[in-house]
Design an enzyme around this catalytic site. Structure first.
Site, short mmCIF file in Angstrom:
data_model
loop_
_atom_site.label_atom_id
_atom_site.label_comp_id
_atom_site.label_asym_id
_atom_site.label_seq_id
_atom_site.Cartn_x
_atom_site.Cartn_y
_atom_site.Cartn_z
N ASN A 6 -11.55 5.39 -3.11
CA ASN A 6 -10.13 5.73 -3.01
C ASN A 6 -9.60 6.05 -4.41
O ASN A 6 -9.67 5.21 -5.31
CB ASN A 6 -9.40 4.53 -2.40
CG ASN A 6 -7.90 4.76 -2.26
OD1 ASN A 6 -7.26 5.29 -3.16
ND2 ASN A 6 -7.34 4.36 -1.14
N HIS A 9 -5.19 5.57 -7.30
CA HIS A 9 -4.62 5.02 -8.53
C HIS A 9 -4.86 5.89 -9.76
O HIS A 9 -4.29 5.63 -10.82
CB HIS A 9 -5.05 3.57 -8.71
CG HIS A 9 -4.44 2.74 -7.62
ND1 HIS A 9 -3.08 2.72 -7.37
CD2 HIS A 9 -5.00 1.97 -6.65
CE1 HIS A 9 -2.84 1.96 -6.32
NE2 HIS A 9 -3.98 1.49 -5.85
N HIS A 42 -4.56 8.07 0.19
CA HIS A 42 -3.47 7.64 1.08
C HIS A 42 -2.25 8.47 0.73
O HIS A 42 -1.69 8.34 -0.36
CB HIS A 42 -3.20 6.14 0.83
CG HIS A 42 -2.19 5.54 1.76
ND1 HIS A 42 -1.98 4.19 1.85
CD2 HIS A 42 -1.34 6.10 2.65
CE1 HIS A 42 -1.03 3.94 2.74
NE2 HIS A 42 -0.63 5.09 3.24
N ARG A 44 1.26 8.74 1.15
CA ARG A 44 2.36 7.89 1.62
C ARG A 44 3.62 8.72 1.89
O ARG A 44 3.82 9.75 1.27
CB ARG A 44 2.69 6.84 0.56
CG ARG A 44 1.68 5.74 0.47
CD ARG A 44 2.11 4.67 -0.53
NE ARG A 44 1.31 3.47 -0.33
CZ ARG A 44 1.66 2.46 0.47
NH1 ARG A 44 2.80 2.49 1.12
NH2 ARG A 44 0.86 1.42 0.60
N ARG A 48 4.36 8.38 -3.53
CA ARG A 48 4.43 7.71 -4.83
C ARG A 48 3.21 7.98 -5.71
O ARG A 48 3.27 7.87 -6.91
CB ARG A 48 4.62 6.21 -4.67
CG ARG A 48 3.39 5.49 -4.16
CD ARG A 48 3.55 4.01 -4.31
NE ARG A 48 4.39 3.49 -3.25
CZ ARG A 48 4.20 2.30 -2.69
NH1 ARG A 48 3.23 1.52 -3.12
NH2 ARG A 48 4.96 1.88 -1.71
N GLU A 69 -5.81 8.40 4.61
CA GLU A 69 -5.08 7.24 5.17
C GLU A 69 -3.64 7.68 5.33
O GLU A 69 -3.05 8.25 4.40
CB GLU A 69 -5.11 6.07 4.19
CG GLU A 69 -6.44 5.39 4.07
CD GLU A 69 -6.43 4.35 2.96
OE1 GLU A 69 -5.36 4.05 2.39
OE2 GLU A 69 -7.49 3.83 2.65
N THR A 100 -0.86 -1.57 1.09
CA THR A 100 -0.81 -1.80 2.55
C THR A 100 -0.81 -3.30 2.84
O THR A 100 -1.66 -4.03 2.33
CB THR A 100 -2.03 -1.12 3.22
OG1 THR A 100 -2.15 0.20 2.69
CG2 THR A 100 -1.86 -1.05 4.72
N GLU A 150 -11.15 0.24 10.69
CA GLU A 150 -11.40 -0.25 9.34
C GLU A 150 -10.87 -1.67 9.32
O GLU A 150 -9.67 -1.90 9.54
CB GLU A 150 -10.70 0.60 8.29
CG GLU A 150 -10.99 0.06 6.88
CD GLU A 150 -10.28 0.82 5.76
OE1 GLU A 150 -10.07 2.04 5.90
OE2 GLU A 150 -9.94 0.17 4.76
N1 PXP Z 1 -8.17 0.60 3.02
C1 PXP Z 1 -6.85 0.76 3.26
C2 PXP Z 1 -6.40 0.95 4.65
C3 PXP Z 1 -5.93 0.75 2.20
O1 PXP Z 1 -4.62 0.94 2.45
C4 PXP Z 1 -6.41 0.59 0.88
C5 PXP Z 1 -5.44 0.63 -0.25
O2 PXP Z 1 -4.95 1.93 -0.41
C6 PXP Z 1 -7.79 0.44 0.69
C7 PXP Z 1 -8.65 0.42 1.78
C8 PXP Z 1 -8.38 0.28 -0.67
O3 PXP Z 1 -7.95 -0.93 -1.21
P1 PXP Z 1 -8.25 -1.26 -2.73
O4 PXP Z 1 -7.56 -0.21 -3.56
O5 PXP Z 1 -7.68 -2.62 -2.90
O6 PXP Z 1 -9.74 -1.20 -2.90
#
Ligand code: PXP
Length: 238
Positions: A6, A9, A42, A44, A48, A69, A100, A150
């Site tokens: 993911n 960030h 994701h 949103r 953001r 997502e 989330t 998930e």
């Molecule tokens: N799965 C989902 C559904 C999420 O919302 C997130 C956070 O965006 C993640 C996985 C990944 O989480 P992390 O960034 O804490 O690894």
């Protein structure tokens, strides 16, 4: 066992200065070069971090699978149908949350979520739902047409090593129930290089979705290496 990285960030960092760098598209490529099996973003409602431009470009550029997502809103459905990511994971979103907050509660959903899912599926998208490790939620996910779940590992991630046994049992039961329903099983949220290890014992899980820990590690060693270190952990090389 697959890893989807993911890259939200990277976009969070970009938005801290409202500049064009660092670019999540470049991050997606680096994660792939580090061995990621897929990329997750994701999008949103408040935009953001990830923007539509990121979603579109990542979808064009990457060679692996893209997971989007998103909340189950009409706005997001139109974007998903236009961009056509490989996977959509439906999540609940509440305004102002840092990340989330929990799995979707499917027990009192209306039938329109079923239609929402079938519309995405008709457009060739594989649809999953982010749920807590709860057998009733899993059954409901299957009933309304999801193809995978998930499992939310947030609760699990908060526990110390000695306390995790019960939560792993819960996750394993939910995973087995999902398998019985014919669903694929992914897991994610707050996983890191240490805590992901014990989840490798749950053989039904085929995909981990991990973001923050990999991006945080990348600050020191680069994203390609940070991804590769996670690949080594989940593929059991070390
Ligand atoms: N799965 C989902 C559904 C999420 O919302 C997130 C956070 O965006 C993640 C996985 C990944 O989480 P992390 O960034 O804490 O690894």
């Amino acid at each position: 066992m697959e890893l989807s990285v993911n890259v939200d960030h990277i976009a969070t960092l970009r938005e801290a200065r409202k500049e064009e760098i660092p670019d999540p598209i470049y991050a997606a490529v680096e994660a792939e070069l580090g061995g990621a099996d897929g990329i997750t973003v994701h999008l949103r409602g408040d935009r953001r971090h990830i923007k539509e431009r990121d979603l579109q470009l990542i979808n064009k550029v990457i060679k692996t699978d893209l997971t989007l997502e998103m909340a189950a809103t009409q706005e997001m459905a139109s974007i998903a149908v236009r961009v056509k990511p490989d996977y959509v994971t439906l999540v609940s979103e509440s305004p102002g949350e840092v990340t989330t907050q929990g799995g979707m509660n499917l027990l009192n959903i209306k039938e329109d979520l079923k239609l929402f899912i079938s519309n995405l599926r008709e457009n060739g998208i594989i649809v999953g739902i982010f749920v807590d490790p709860d057998i009733e939620q899993v059954k409901e996910a299957a009933r309304i047409g999801a193809q995978y779940i998930e499992i939310n590992t947030n609760e699990y991630s908060k526990l110390k090593r000695k306390q995790i046994r019960n939560e792993i049992i819960k996750i394993a039961r939910a995973a087995k129930a999902a398998r019985r329903e014919g669903l694929d099983i992914h897991a994610g949220h707050a996983l890191n290089y240490q805590n992901v290890n014990s989840l490798l014992t749950v053989s039904e899980i085929t995909n981990f979705s991990i973001g923050f820990a990999i991006i945080a590690r990348a600050v020191f060693v680069g994203l390609r290496q940070a991804t590769n270190e996670m690949v080594q952990v989940i593929k059991g090389v070390r």
